[in-house]
Design an enzyme around this catalytic site. Sequence first.
Site, PDB file in Angstrom:
ATOM      1  N   GLU A  14       0.866  -1.176   0.000  1.00 19.14           N
ATOM      2  CA  GLU A  14       0.000   0.000   0.000  1.00 19.14           C
ATOM      3  C   GLU A  14       0.901   1.224   0.000  1.00 19.14           C
ATOM      4  O   GLU A  14       1.652   1.445   0.948  1.00 19.14           O
ATOM      5  CB  GLU A  14      -0.883   0.008   1.244  1.00 19.14           C
ATOM      6  N   ASP A  58      -4.626   8.753  11.047  1.00 17.64           N
ATOM      7  CA  ASP A  58      -3.267   8.306  11.297  1.00 17.64           C
ATOM      8  C   ASP A  58      -2.680   8.857  12.587  1.00 17.64           C
ATOM      9  O   ASP A  58      -2.945   9.990  12.984  1.00 17.64           O
ATOM     10  CB  ASP A  58      -2.374   8.696  10.116  1.00 17.64           C
TER      11      ASP A  58
END
Lengths: 245, 603
Positions: A46, A57
Amino acid sequence: MNRIDQLFQNKQKDILSIYFPAGYPKLEDTLPTLQLLQDKGVDLVEIGIPFSDPLADGPVIQTAAKQALDNGMTLQLLFDQLQDARKSITMPLILMGYWNTVYKFGIDAFLAECQKVGIDGVILPDLPLEEYKAKFEAAGVHNVLLVTPQTTDKRLGTIEKAASGFLYMVSTASTTGGALQASKEREDYFKKIAALDIPSLIGFGIHDKASFQHAASFSNGAIIGTAFIKALENGNASEFLESLQ
Amino acid sequence: MKIKVCGLKYSKNIKELVKLPIDYAGFIFYPKSPRYVGDEFDPAIPAIFPESTRKVGVFVNEELDALLAKGKKYKLDAMQLHGGESAEYCKKVKAAGFEVIKAFQMNDSFQFNTLNEYENACDFFLFDTKTENYGGSGRKFNWKVLENYKGTTPFFLSGGIGVQDAEQIKELQHDKLYALDLNSGFELQPARKNADQLEIFLNKLELNTMNKDKYAVNERGYYGEFGGAYIPELLRKNVDELQENYLKILASEQFKKDYARLLDNYVGRPTPLTKAGNLSKRYGTNIYLKREDLTHTGAHKINNTIGQILLAKYMGKKRIIAETGAGQHGVATATVCALFGLECVVYMGALDVERQAPNVARMKMLGAKVVPAISGNQTLKDATNEAIRDWIANPESFYLIGSVVGPHPYPDLVTRLQSIISEEIREQLEKETGNPNPNYVIACVGGGSNAAGAFYHYLNEKDVNLLAVEASGLGVDSGETAATITIGDIGFIHGSKTMLMQDDDGQITEPYSISAGLDYPGVGPLHAHLAVSGRAQFLSATDEEALNAAKVLAESEGIIPALESAHALAALEKMQFKKDDVVVLNLSGRGDKDMETYMKRFA
């Protein structure tokens, strides 16, 4: 055939997927990192599209994304860097990012570039699952959806119907880079998702061989992001990948 | 597209329908119809509909005199003619002052040239399914034949339309399609309509909001093209839970009672509407200040935090997360958490923690934990990111957002809670001037919560000009600005599709304003819609213009405004008001927190 589908057809257990942001730690590192991952036997990659405001995140990926942006990374530059990737890279490739950068690029232009450079799937966590479904399908690019421990059974039904490629099973209620606590509840959740008719990989909190093996025992495999980025930062990416074997 | 509901009869049923945006209500005066209103029909029944709903009498080959007499008795606005009425007859009805809707029965071989002689005799045509008798088949005709209609008279589409036809109607493209005629497809029994089904149908066509209130949010959380919920799956359950509960709770008697009581005896509402005499003289008009600066904690922010803390309490939440820029929302949140005994965590950009020290101290004294956000530019945007990340990691917490931003339902929730501002302005202005509507409402916009509250009850009042003032920092072209609408374009921030300051690569850019409360790169989706639709005019004011406007207010009226509100005041310099204009300016907060900045400039 889409390389993601091919992968899950050929391999059902212990699939190792690695996440890293494009243009990190140095602007031109994207391709060499891909090559390293392939050489070390990683199954799936990814590639993160750096974004200024990565909501899901934790601090490590935030900092890495910021560094990539400071290096001058853009989505167009990423496609340019991947222009010749398919000459040597045979692993399935996924682009993972936030919807605003893709929207700004233009969804049609984005999918055209994906097809051109050989991208097999995308993960856009903040794009509502019903949007642009037909376009992703027409382009042959899997729009990989997330499930979380909070996902209700009703919602899971909707996701399962819309799912494409595999399910990204978020291990825990946290942003990326947390620790994975084992619990009965967690294992029940893993088992419920694994029982679905679509392959799944577990991500968030997977950081070493032990946590990888634990997660992989409940699914088709697992995804490592933060721990690999730390290794890139420390210059021991090779050793880290070997330690997972 | 207009909506006609036809075949009505019962007063109780009509009372269920008045909440819907029905443009035409049809009453059948043809005795052979199963929906015939009857010989003794009460004229008070059509009058249950508001003026804005036009009343239509449906007739078949009725004597002209009898028809006109019915029109007078039942105060009908329009006549729908379903028999073999001639063009001459239609002209006579029209001449008597009624709108004329002439019905024609369609089949695949319908000759549209037979309509030519009716073109000037009628206001509308109505295309129904061909039957042996007059009307009322409950079946649809083949809508493809409409492609053969090239006339100039707009038409009503009729015949068997039901809830299931919404999608097909959306795709129906005919520039003369004026209205939908709904009847048997929405009935529980003849002449008794199913209000719920009608509502679902109107929602599906997005007519429910478009006709009645085109600035309101739709059920998917959009204002026009803006809004929605662009959130990672990690937040889905939390946001769904809020979407499912907020309207129910806000509408409950318990909430209304608690909210009103707290606004009254804790916040100190209603806040005054002060006629600013000296300012009025200076600008040659009539200026009123809505005094949100006089609320407890000193800004409008507490209207929202009081409402959301009640919501959190009813939803059984124990821990509250908030973001703050200048610290006003943080203080307002810490205040209500103290009042309700709930744990409070406030994220604040590390830079703002430094420049707004007094508010940090207030939050701490109120028992809140203040967490500096060290990502990005370390201001409001980053604080919001951190608050959302906390919510991802702590899904059992309640995220108490401070402005009309974020994923649906937050923009609507906060707008509703701030709408008390315009609710009060209307009452106070009517008392003061005899007219609840001013010529102008002016408010500053960062995320836009005080402006949303000040505009809310005026959104559909066309004669009220709405002026929103953004912070342009050092100037709109300086690169140091927060004038989102002026320089931004469409994008996605904090879960919402809106106008946004971003670079060519879709990276969100850092805003700048001297005012920490306007220092935000996005804007609420309502405001993006108001700007794009032209409903509100967007101006901007620089740091310097705002500072000067604050000084003017302090010296002329004895009121020190917050720096945010000073941007709204700066707009007074840019406008040309008439002597008789009534201008309401929302003074969103007081200037105590900004004294250091003011002193640097003016001492």
